[in-house]
Design an enzyme around this catalytic site. Structure first.
Site, PDB file in Angstrom:
ATOM      1  N   HIS A   1       4.150 -39.003   0.375  1.00  0.00           N
ATOM      2  CA  HIS A   1       4.204 -37.709  -0.331  1.00  0.00           C
ATOM      3  C   HIS A   1       2.810 -37.368  -0.845  1.00  0.00           C
ATOM      4  O   HIS A   1       2.043 -38.258  -1.220  1.00  0.00           O
ATOM      5  CB  HIS A   1       5.200 -37.787  -1.488  1.00  0.00           C
ATOM      6  CG  HIS A   1       5.448 -36.460  -2.114  1.00  0.00           C
ATOM      7  ND1 HIS A   1       4.607 -35.932  -3.056  1.00  0.00           N
ATOM      8  CD2 HIS A   1       6.415 -35.538  -1.895  1.00  0.00           C
ATOM      9  CE1 HIS A   1       5.059 -34.727  -3.402  1.00  0.00           C
ATOM     10  NE2 HIS A   1       6.159 -34.469  -2.719  1.00  0.00           N
TER      11      HIS A   1
ATOM     12  N   SER B   1       8.030 -25.300  -2.948  1.00  0.00           N
ATOM     13  CA  SER B   1       8.588 -24.137  -3.643  1.00  0.00           C
ATOM     14  C   SER B   1       9.784 -23.509  -2.920  1.00  0.00           C
ATOM     15  O   SER B   1       9.946 -22.284  -2.943  1.00  0.00           O
ATOM     16  CB  SER B   1       7.489 -23.098  -3.906  1.00  0.00           C
ATOM     17  OG  SER B   1       6.495 -23.654  -4.759  1.00  0.00           O
TER      18      SER B   1
ATOM     19  N   GLU C   1       4.804 -30.451   4.068  1.00  0.00           N
ATOM     20  CA  GLU C   1       4.698 -29.857   2.729  1.00  0.00           C
ATOM     21  C   GLU C   1       3.249 -29.447   2.473  1.00  0.00           C
ATOM     22  O   GLU C   1       2.413 -30.295   2.134  1.00  0.00           O
ATOM     23  CB  GLU C   1       5.108 -30.878   1.659  1.00  0.00           C
ATOM     24  CG  GLU C   1       6.530 -31.370   1.802  1.00  0.00           C
ATOM     25  CD  GLU C   1       7.054 -31.925   0.481  1.00  0.00           C
ATOM     26  OE1 GLU C   1       8.051 -31.387   0.010  1.00  0.00           O
ATOM     27  OE2 GLU C   1       6.470 -32.862  -0.068  1.00  0.00           O
TER      28      GLU C   1
ATOM     29  N   GLY D   1       5.195 -27.220  -6.088  1.00  0.00           N
ATOM     30  CA  GLY D   1       5.278 -27.017  -7.536  1.00  0.00           C
ATOM     31  C   GLY D   1       4.491 -25.819  -8.035  1.00  0.00           C
ATOM     32  O   GLY D   1       4.269 -25.677  -9.237  1.00  0.00           O
TER      33      GLY D   1
ATOM     34  N   GLU E   1       1.769 -36.368  -3.567  1.00  0.00           N
ATOM     35  CA  GLU E   1       1.446 -36.923  -4.897  1.00  0.00           C
ATOM     36  C   GLU E   1       1.086 -38.402  -4.802  1.00  0.00           C
ATOM     37  O   GLU E   1       0.246 -38.897  -5.554  1.00  0.00           O
ATOM     38  CB  GLU E   1       2.628 -36.667  -5.859  1.00  0.00           C
ATOM     39  CG  GLU E   1       2.684 -35.201  -6.264  1.00  0.00           C
ATOM     40  CD  GLU E   1       4.071 -34.637  -6.483  1.00  0.00           C
ATOM     41  OE1 GLU E   1       5.016 -35.414  -6.727  1.00  0.00           O
ATOM     42  OE2 GLU E   1       4.218 -33.396  -6.402  1.00  0.00           O
TER      43      GLU E   1
ATOM     44  N   ASN F   1      13.859 -34.238  -3.782  1.00  0.00           N
ATOM     45  CA  ASN F   1      12.897 -35.191  -4.349  1.00  0.00           C
ATOM     46  C   ASN F   1      12.836 -34.944  -5.849  1.00  0.00           C
ATOM     47  O   ASN F   1      12.281 -33.941  -6.293  1.00  0.00           O
ATOM     48  CB  ASN F   1      11.518 -34.970  -3.697  1.00  0.00           C
ATOM     49  CG  ASN F   1      10.456 -35.854  -4.320  1.00  0.00           C
ATOM     50  OD1 ASN F   1      10.759 -36.730  -5.137  1.00  0.00           O
ATOM     51  ND2 ASN F   1       9.206 -35.617  -3.942  1.00  0.00           N
ATOM     52  N   TRP F   2      13.405 -35.867  -6.600  1.00  0.00           N
ATOM     53  CA  TRP F   2      13.479 -35.685  -8.055  1.00  0.00           C
ATOM     54  C   TRP F   2      12.212 -36.132  -8.773  1.00  0.00           C
ATOM     55  O   TRP F   2      12.122 -36.011 -10.004  1.00  0.00           O
ATOM     56  CB  TRP F   2      14.690 -36.441  -8.620  1.00  0.00           C
ATOM     57  CG  TRP F   2      15.991 -35.739  -8.394  1.00  0.00           C
ATOM     58  CD1 TRP F   2      16.175 -34.494  -7.839  1.00  0.00           C
ATOM     59  CD2 TRP F   2      17.295 -36.220  -8.733  1.00  0.00           C
ATOM     60  NE1 TRP F   2      17.514 -34.184  -7.816  1.00  0.00           N
ATOM     61  CE2 TRP F   2      18.227 -35.222  -8.352  1.00  0.00           C
ATOM     62  CE3 TRP F   2      17.776 -37.394  -9.310  1.00  0.00           C
ATOM     63  CZ2 TRP F   2      19.595 -35.375  -8.541  1.00  0.00           C
ATOM     64  CZ3 TRP F   2      19.146 -37.538  -9.504  1.00  0.00           C
ATOM     65  CH2 TRP F   2      20.037 -36.540  -9.113  1.00  0.00           C
ATOM     66  N   LYS F   3      11.252 -36.687  -8.046  1.00  0.00           N
ATOM     67  CA  LYS F   3       9.991 -37.109  -8.673  1.00  0.00           C
ATOM     68  C   LYS F   3      10.303 -37.953  -9.912  1.00  0.00           C
ATOM     69  O   LYS F   3      11.259 -38.724  -9.883  1.00  0.00           O
ATOM     70  CB  LYS F   3       9.107 -35.886  -8.949  1.00  0.00           C
ATOM     71  CG  LYS F   3       8.970 -35.032  -7.663  1.00  0.00           C
ATOM     72  CD  LYS F   3       7.936 -33.966  -7.706  1.00  0.00           C
ATOM     73  CE  LYS F   3       7.908 -33.247  -6.347  1.00  0.00           C
ATOM     74  NZ  LYS F   3       6.845 -32.274  -6.237  1.00  0.00           N
TER      75      LYS F   3
ATOM     76  N   GLY G   1      11.787 -29.968  -4.386  1.00  0.00           N
ATOM     77  CA  GLY G   1      11.459 -30.597  -5.660  1.00  0.00           C
ATOM     78  C   GLY G   1      12.201 -29.915  -6.797  1.00  0.00           C
ATOM     79  O   GLY G   1      13.393 -30.146  -7.017  1.00  0.00           O
ATOM     80  N   GLY G   2      11.499 -29.027  -7.508  1.00  0.00           N
ATOM     81  CA  GLY G   2      12.033 -28.405  -8.721  1.00  0.00           C
ATOM     82  C   GLY G   2      13.449 -27.851  -8.600  1.00  0.00           C
ATOM     83  O   GLY G   2      14.297 -28.085  -9.469  1.00  0.00           O
TER      84      GLY G   2
HETATM   85  P1  13P Z   1       8.672 -28.139  -5.233  1.00  0.00           P
HETATM   86  O1  13P Z   1       9.958 -27.765  -4.492  1.00  0.00           O
HETATM   87  O2  13P Z   1       8.893 -28.320  -6.713  1.00  0.00           O
HETATM   88  O3  13P Z   1       7.549 -27.247  -4.875  1.00  0.00           O
HETATM   89  O4  13P Z   1       8.274 -29.618  -4.708  1.00  0.00           O
HETATM   90  C1  13P Z   1       8.181 -29.855  -3.353  1.00  0.00           C
HETATM   91  C2  13P Z   1       8.032 -31.305  -3.130  1.00  0.00           C
HETATM   92  O5  13P Z   1       6.999 -31.889  -3.425  1.00  0.00           O
HETATM   93  C3  13P Z   1       9.168 -32.034  -2.561  1.00  0.00           C
HETATM   94  O6  13P Z   1       8.777 -33.296  -2.138  1.00  0.00           O
END
Ligand code: 13P
Length: 241
Positions: free
Chosen positions: A93, A205, A163, A169, A95, A8-10, A226-227
Site C-alpha cells: 500500500h 476516494s 491507487e 484520502g 502508505e 481498507n480500515w487502516k 478507505g474512508g
Molecule cells: P480513501 O478511499 O480514503 O481515499 O483510501 C483509499 C485507500 O488507500 C484504500 O487502500
C-alpha cells in the site's frame, strides 16, 4: 470476471468497534454484487475472524512479513492470518511505501510468500501527482509490477489494486477517463507479464456517489475503499453497484 469490493480500515476501529460494524454490515451484505473483503487493523483481526465465521465475507491483514514466525519485532504473520481463517494480505500500500520505507524488493518477497501459503496477495500500485504530471505514470506502474511480481507464481491467485497516490484520502477521485486509460495500461502490463487473469481494483476516494461511474470503465474489476468503508451503509452501497 467476478468483482471484488475491499475495505481498507487502516489504523481505525478497535475490536469492539469491529464487532459492532459487522453486526450492522451483515444485515446489508446480501445486496453485494461481488466478493466482499475487509482489511481491519492487526489488533482487530481476531474480532473480524469471529464476527465473519459462517459468512461468505472474506478478510485479511493490511501487511504481513515474508516469514511465518521468528525474531521480527512488530510484524504480522500471514500464517496466523491463515490459521484464523483469513484469505488475503494487502501488500505494498502507498502508505507502507511512503511512511514505512517499503520497496519493491520487499514487496516481491511478500507476494511470493503469501501465494506460497495459499492466501491471495492484493498488490497495491500507484503513481504520485508529480509522476502523473511529468507523464511517468505508465513507467512507474510498469516498474512496480515488474519488480513486485518478480517472484510471483502465475498459476496462483493475485489481485492488483491501482491507487493513484494523489487520490488517496484527498477526496480527489480520478476521473472515469483517467481510470479507464490507466486500468487499460495496467491490464496490458499484467498481460505482458503473464498475470492477465488478476482482477484490477481501483482505489482512491471511492464513494457511493462516484462508484457507479467508475465500475463501468474497462478493466475495473472492483474497488479498494478507505474512508467510505468505515461506515456499514456507505460501504454496502459501494459494494452493491
Ligand atoms: P480513501 O478511499 O480514503 O481515499 O483510501 C483509499 C485507500 O488507500 C484504500 O487502500
Amino acid at each position: 470476471m467476478k468483482k471484488i469490493f475491499a475495505a481498507n480500515w487502516k489504523l481505525f476501529k478497535s475490536p469492539k468497534e469491529t464487532r459492532e460494524f459487522f453486526a450492522q454490515f451483515k444485515e446489508l451484505a446480501g445486496k453485494a454484487t461481488g466478493e466482499v473483503v475487509f482489511f481491519p487493523s492487526a489488533i482487530s483481526l481476531e474480532a473480524a475472524s469471529e464476527s465473519l465465521k459462517g459468512t461468505s465475507i472474506k478478510w485479511g491483514a493490511q501487511n504481513a512479513y515474508f516469514q511465518a514466525q521468528g525474531a521480527f519485532t512488530g510484524e504480522n504473520s500471514a500464517q496466523v492470518v491463515k490459521d484464523l481463517g483469513g484469505s488475503y494480505i494487502l501488500i505494498g500500500h502507498s502508505e507502507r511505501r511512503s511512511l514505512f520505507g517499503e520497496g519493491d524488493a520487499l514487496v516481491a518477497d511478500k507476494v511470493a510468500f503469501v501465494q506460497g501459503l495459499g492466501l491471495t496477495p492484493m498488490l497495491c500500485i500507484g503513481e504520485t501527482l508529480q509522476e502523473r504530471e511529468s507523464a511517468k505514470t505508465f513507467r512507474v506502474l510498469e516498474t512496480q509490477l515488474n519488480l513486485g511480481l518478480a517472484k510471483a507464481d502465475k498459476t496462483k491467485p493475485l489481485v492488483v489494486a491501482y491507487e493513484p497516490v494523489w487520490a488517496i484520502g484527498t477526496g480527489k477521485v480520478a476521473t472515469p477517463e483517467q481510470v479507464a486509460e490507466t486500468h487499460t495500461d495496467v491490464y496490458s502490463i499484467l498481460k505482458a507479464l503473464g498475470f492477465e487473469s488478476a482482477p484490477i481494483l481501483y482505489g482512491g476516494s471511492v464513494k457511493p456517489d462516484n462508484a457507479a461511474g467508475l465500475i463501468k470503465q474497462p478493466h475495473v474489476n472492483g474497488f479498494l475503499v478507505g474512508g467510505a468503508s468505515l461506515e456499514a451503509k456507505s460501504f454496502s452501497e459501494i459494494a452493491s453497484v
